[in-house]
Structures are given as structure tokens and as C-alpha cells.
Design an enzyme around this catalytic site. Structure first.
Site, PDB file in Angstrom:
ATOM      1  N   ASP A  71      51.286  29.325  -1.843  1.00 18.52           N
ATOM      2  CA  ASP A  71      51.634  29.180  -0.608  1.00 18.52           C
ATOM      3  C   ASP A  71      51.847  30.512  -0.034  1.00 18.52           C
ATOM      4  OD1 ASP A  71      50.779  26.571  -0.275  1.00 18.52           O
ATOM      5  OD2 ASP A  71      52.837  25.604  -0.053  1.00 18.52           O
ATOM      6  N   CYS A  96      45.277  51.562 -16.659  1.00 12.81           N
ATOM      7  CA  CYS A  96      46.768  50.906 -17.017  1.00 12.81           C
ATOM      8  C   CYS A  96      46.154  50.879 -18.199  1.00 12.81           C
ATOM      9  CB  CYS A  96      46.653  50.226 -15.992  1.00 12.81           C
ATOM     10  SG  CYS A  96      47.281  51.261 -14.501  1.00 12.81           S
ATOM     11  N   CYS A  99      46.941  51.654 -22.052  1.00  8.32           N
ATOM     12  CA  CYS A  99      47.569  52.282 -22.861  1.00  8.32           C
ATOM     13  C   CYS A  99      49.193  51.378 -22.607  1.00  8.32           C
ATOM     14  CB  CYS A  99      48.506  53.513 -21.597  1.00  8.32           C
ATOM     15  SG  CYS A  99      47.670  54.913 -22.426  1.00  8.32           S
ATOM     16  N   HIS A 100      48.874  50.073 -21.449  1.00  8.65           N
ATOM     17  CA  HIS A 100      50.188  49.501 -21.190  1.00  8.65           C
ATOM     18  C   HIS A 100      49.281  47.705 -21.576  1.00  8.65           C
ATOM     19  CE1 HIS A 100      52.319  51.679 -19.624  1.00  8.65           C
ATOM     20  NE2 HIS A 100      51.408  52.488 -18.844  1.00  8.65           N
ATOM     21  N   CYS A 194      72.621  51.883   8.875  1.00  9.37           N
ATOM     22  CA  CYS A 194      72.219  50.809   8.258  1.00  9.37           C
ATOM     23  C   CYS A 194      73.428  49.580   8.331  1.00  9.37           C
ATOM     24  CB  CYS A 194      71.928  51.300   6.793  1.00  9.37           C
ATOM     25  SG  CYS A 194      70.616  52.661   6.354  1.00  9.37           S
ATOM     26  N   CYS A 197      73.680  47.241  11.474  1.00 12.93           N
ATOM     27  CA  CYS A 197      73.069  45.908  11.650  1.00 12.93           C
ATOM     28  C   CYS A 197      73.630  45.046  10.522  1.00 12.93           C
ATOM     29  CB  CYS A 197      71.967  46.632  12.100  1.00 12.93           C
ATOM     30  SG  CYS A 197      71.044  46.776  13.520  1.00 12.93           S
ATOM     31  N   CYS A 239      63.175  51.440  10.309  1.00 11.22           N
ATOM     32  CA  CYS A 239      64.447  51.001  10.515  1.00 11.22           C
ATOM     33  C   CYS A 239      65.478  52.074  12.051  1.00 11.22           C
ATOM     34  CB  CYS A 239      64.997  50.600   9.408  1.00 11.22           C
ATOM     35  SG  CYS A 239      65.266  48.693   9.220  1.00 11.22           S
TER      36      CYS A 239
END
Lengths: 278, 141, 109
Positions: A71, A96, A99-100, A194, A197, A239
Site C-alpha cells: 500500500d 553499484c 562493488c556492493h 524549528c 513549531c 520549512c
């Protein structure tokens, strides 16, 4: 209309509008992974006793979107990132996966990011782009672009359910102090920090939004408003812009420091990536 | 000046028609949910065994989860009566549907009534509707 | 696939004959409604997935018309009942002419 909005914001914050605390729901994903959405605040967080995941501040309908991975619309971007992980890019002819061996080996990484590497504060986006540049010889991804945030979500998902546990002492300390300073600095024409709020007024309504404590443990988060994955730095920018200030750039040293400090406020909550928010 | 698809075709071929072909004429070639009367053809619509689940308050009008169930329906259509185009979806159930139900996520352009109409196997129509309050404002991103 | 459109489908691997099976589908798509304007005030042309179907071995389960009011990354959940093993076929039709398909096998016991 904009002027009215400003007045409304100011009034709501100053009269301390009716309280609507976090709800009491518990977050178990796929009937399997129990996430910590409420715990004692870490000691360095002087002004709060209890920390709550942002999930607890959302309506039942929004919460439900995160309870089952099918969902959760963010998961289609996680799927895309799996394809990206296996796709060769850049002049070195590497993916990626070259190497990984498996993305699963990144389990735990997002729980301890950002961290200081070679004297520099590194967040996941810069870590990924450094590898693209230095190892793959590939073009950097745009910070808040779909590819980057899909990959940050995929790597974050590997740590889902693990407690946030960033290092804030030693080499990390000056960055943490810088982030803390930012957190309590009032920005913009509205003169909001910050903390105004997300520490002083969480649980209350700011116009139509139910204010959370502003934890970043679910980022990148699928936001219903934009209907896509939103990066931490994009959210910071939003923000600060809403305070009617000039904002810092995504990927700036300021936002990296803020990201570390915010992560330290979430120590004890679990990684929720990718979360779903309104 | 508005051209219908037919007028555009009559207007002639080649460059002129191509440049004048309005977007609405292209869109008209897609299947359309339309408005309730397109579905019922003006037939009477009664209440019955049809359920529409919607949130009382939607945190964001961009993604509002809904669920509709009408046992025995051959087709269910959903309308958002306050949207610029009211049609949302038209769902036809085939022989292998285990229930006449579906869940999806819809866009609502503000507080409004969401209407579901089901066409039953005997050709009759039943409907139900809910008001959904859509909150606007708060913090952008 | 154009524009990085990616479907996601959830079907149980096995089921009992005749039991109701819950199927969930989601496809990444911006579902541009045709109602928005760009910075210059021009209407952004509509570009959506306008139809979705689910069939099982040539028989229809559900056939859905989507209007622009369906959210970005369209999601549908519904139920099917089948009597034998076989393959579900899911098809999405894009305004731009692209058709996306996904197949899922199920074992009925």
C-alpha cells in the site's frame, strides 16, 4: 490571501491552539516489523521528555499507507532503485552491484548517518554521489531528484526497524553544535525557529497541519501533496521558506549539520524509511 | 473558436487541420467516465446495497483513499461532484471478479460530495454519496 | 518503457479453487490531469493512464476506466476467484499509446 495566512500562523502559534496530542496507534509493518514510535527522549534533548514518530500525528488513512509495503506508494521507487543498483553507469563501466554484492549489506548504515568520514560530515546523498563520481565515473545525481531519493530510500529501507544511533561526540561534535544552533535560531520574516513549531507546539494545529516533532527518521518520505519521495533537505528548505526566509541550498554544509542534529533528536526511534506523510 | 472532432475533420486535411486540432478533440478519443446522466441515461436511481468508504477529513486532497462495494453490480462509477471534471473512475466487473468491490486513491479539488452509482445486473441503478472535507493550507514542501 | 513507468502487482502465489483472492496493483505514473497551468499560464496537456484491465487465462476479472481525478501512481485493489492454476495478465493503457503489461502465475490447489 498570503497576508491572511501569515496572520493566521502567528495567531495559532501565539494563542497555543487546542491541543491534539499524538494518537495511541502502534506501527507494525507487514504484520511483522514493529517500529518504535514513542520512547524516552535522549539525554541531550533538554526540552522534551518523550519523542514520537511523525506517523503518530497523522490521520488513520495516511497511517494505513505505511502499514503495508504494497500500500506504500514509496515502494515503487524502491523497486526502481533496485534496477538502478544493478545498472551500469559512467565511464568505468560499473554499477553499484559491481562493488556492493547486495544492497542488504548496507543494513545499519542509515541508522548511523550522517557521520564524519575523513574529517568531513557525510550524508547519504553525498556518499552516493562521491561513489558515482570517483568509482563509477558517472554524472552526479540531482540531490532531490527521483533517482537519488529512490536510492536513499532503498538503502534506508535496509535499516528499517533499527534504532537511530548517530554519533554526536568526538569529530562529530562541532557539526552537531552547528546544527543545534540552527535548530534554535529564528529565521525569516515570521521569526520562527524549528523549535517554535516542533518542540514548543507539536501536537497543535498550524492552520490545517497537525504539527509533529519534526523527526527525520522516515525520510525520504512519500508525501501525498507532491506524490513523490521528498528528501530531508527539500523538507528543511520548505520549512525555512515558510518562515519567509532565504533558505540554504540542498546539500549545503548548514543542512548537513542540521540533518545530524535532527537525527540526534531521534535517537531511540527506529528508522522508518520510506515513510508516508500528508 | 471551438472545433468539435467532426468539424475539424470536415475543415479539411493537412496542415490547417493539424494545427487547429484542439486538445479536447484528442482527449475525446479516450474512454470517458463522464457525468452521472451519461451512465444512467436519466433512469431513476435508488438507494440500495452499495457502500462507499471515504475519510471524513482528508489530510491532502491529492491522494484520498476510497473503497466502493456493491454486491451484484456489473459496473460502478465514482464521481467527485466538486471537481472540474466530475468523473473519477468506471469499474466493470468480469466473470472472475470475486466481489464487486475496489479500492483506489483519488484527487479531490476541495471539500465536496463523492458519489458512487452502481448498475445492477437487471439494468437498475443504485447510489450512495459521502461528503469528504479536504483540508487546505498548512506547510508546503 | 517510456518515462520510467514501473508497475507493481501483488498476487498470492497459491490459492484454493473459488476462494476470494485479494489483488493489489500500483503503477508509477504522474497522471498529469490536463487541469494544471505552467508558469507561463499555459495548460499542461493531459497525460494519464486511462484504462486498466486484469484478465485470467482470457477471462476478465476487472476493467477500469481512469479519469484525471485518479491520483498520481494509480493504485487499485480488488478480488478475483478462479478454479484452476494459470496466469493473471495486467494491462495499463497510457494516453501516449504505450501499453504496460505484467504477468503473474498462481497455483490453485
Amino acid at each position: 490571501m498570503k497576508k491572511l495566512a501569515i496572520i493566521t500562523v502567528t495567531v495559532f502559534l501565539s494563542i497555543k491552539a487546542a491541543s491534539a496530542d499524538p494518537d495511541n496507534d502502534s506501527l507494525i509493518i507487514n504484520d511483522d516489523i514493529q517500529l518504535v514510535t514513542e520512547t524516552a527522549a535522549p539525554i541531550h534533548l533538554e526540552n522534551l521528555d518523550t519523542i514520537y514518530s511523525g506517523w503518530r500525528f497523522r490521520t488513520d488513512e495516511t497511517q494505513a499507507l505505511q502499514v503495508d509495503d504494497f500500500d506504500n506508494p514509496a515502494m515503487v521507487f524502491v523497486d526502481k532503485a533496485i534496477d538502478l543498483f544493478n545498472t551500469i553507469d559512467g565511464i568505468e563501466g560499473k554499477a553499484c552491484v559491481s562493488c556492493h554484492e547486495s544492497v542488504a549489506q548496507f543494513r545499519g548504515l542509515s541508522a548511523i548517518m550522517p557521520k564524519v568520514i575523513d574529517g568531513e560530515l557525510v550524508v547519504l546523498e553525498s556518499f552516493i554521489n562521491d561513489h558515482r563520481d570517483q568509482v563509477m565515473g558517472a554524472e552526479p545525481w540531482k540531490w532531490s531528484g527521483e533517482k537519488m531519493q529512490s536510492m536513499v530510500a532503498l538503502i534506508g529501507l535496509q535499516s528499517r526497524g533499527m534504532p537511530v544511533n548517530v554519533k554526536i561526540d568526538g569529530e562529530a561534535r562541532p557539526y552537531w553544535e552547528q546544527g543545534k544552533e540552527m535548530y534554535y535560531t529564528r529565521f525569516g520574516q515570521l521569526q520562527l525557529s524549528c523549535a517554535n513549531c516542533h518542540e514548543d507546539n507539536y501536537g497543535k494545529m498550524i492552520r490545517a497541519d497537525h504539527l509533529s516533532q519534526g523527526h527525520a527518521n522516515g525520510f525520504p518520505t512519500y508525501r501525498l501533496k507532491q506524490a513523490k519521495l521528498i528528501s530531508r533537505h527539500n523538507r528543511f528548505r520548505g520549512c525555512i521558506r515558510d518562515t519567509r526566509a532565504e533558505t540554504f541550498a540542498e546539500g549545503s554544509d548548514e543542512f548537513k549539520a542540521l540533518e545530524l542534529y535532527l537525527a540526534s533528536r531521534s535517537i531511540g526511534l527506529t528508522v522508518e524509511t520510506p515513510a508516508v506523510r500528508q | 473558436m471551438q472545433f468539435t472532432r467532426r468539424q475539424t475533420l470536415i475543415a479539411g486535411s493537412g496542415l490547417i487541420a493539424a494545427t487547429l486540432l484542439p486538445i479536447s478533440a484528442i482527449a475525446a478519443s479516450y474512454p470517458d467516465v463522464g457525468v452521472p446522466d451519461d451512465f444512467t441515461g436519466g433512469s431513476p436511481v435508488s438507494s440500495g446495497d452499495i457502500t462507499l468508504d471515504t475519510p471524513e477529513i482528508a489530510e491532502n486532497g491529492n491522494t484520498v483513499p476510497i473503497r466502493v462495494v456493491a454486491p451484484g453490480a456489473v459496473e460502478i462509477r465514482v464521481y467527485a461532484m466538486g471537481n472540474p471534471l466530475p468523473g473519477v473512475t468506471a469499474v466493470s466487473f468480469g466473470a472472475l471478479a470475486a466481489s464487486q468491490s475496489t479500492s483506489t486513491r483519488v484527487r479531490l479539488a476541495g471539500t465536496q460530495d463523492v458519489l458512487a452509482i452502481a448498475k445492477m445486473a437487471d439494468g437498475s441503478f443504485i447510489s450512495t454519496s459521502n461528503q469528504v472535507k479536504v483540508t487546505i493550507g498548512g506547510c508546503g514542501g | 518503457m517510456a518515462k520510467g513507468v514501473k508497475p507493481r502487482v501483488k498476487v498470492p502465489k497459491s490459492a484454493k479453487a473459488g476462494e476470494a483472492i485479494v489483488i493489489k496493483t500500483l503503477i508509477s505514473h504522474k497522471m498529469e490531469s490536463g487541469q494544471r497551468k505552467d508558469k507561463e499560464g499555459n495548460i499542461v496537456p493531459r497525460s494519464i493512464i486511462h484504462r486498466f484491465t486484469c484478465d485470467f487465462e482470457g477471462q476478465n476479472v476487472i476493467d477500469i476506466i481512469l479519469a484525471p481525478a485518479i491520483s498520481t501512481n494509480p493504485y487499485f485493489q480488488f478480488e478475483a476467484a478462479i478454479s484452476h492454476s494459470g496466469e493473471f495478465k495486467f494491462t495499463w493503457y497510457d494516453d501516449d499509446g504505450e501499453v504496460y503489461e505484467e504477468i503473474r502465475a498462481i497455483n490453485v490447489t
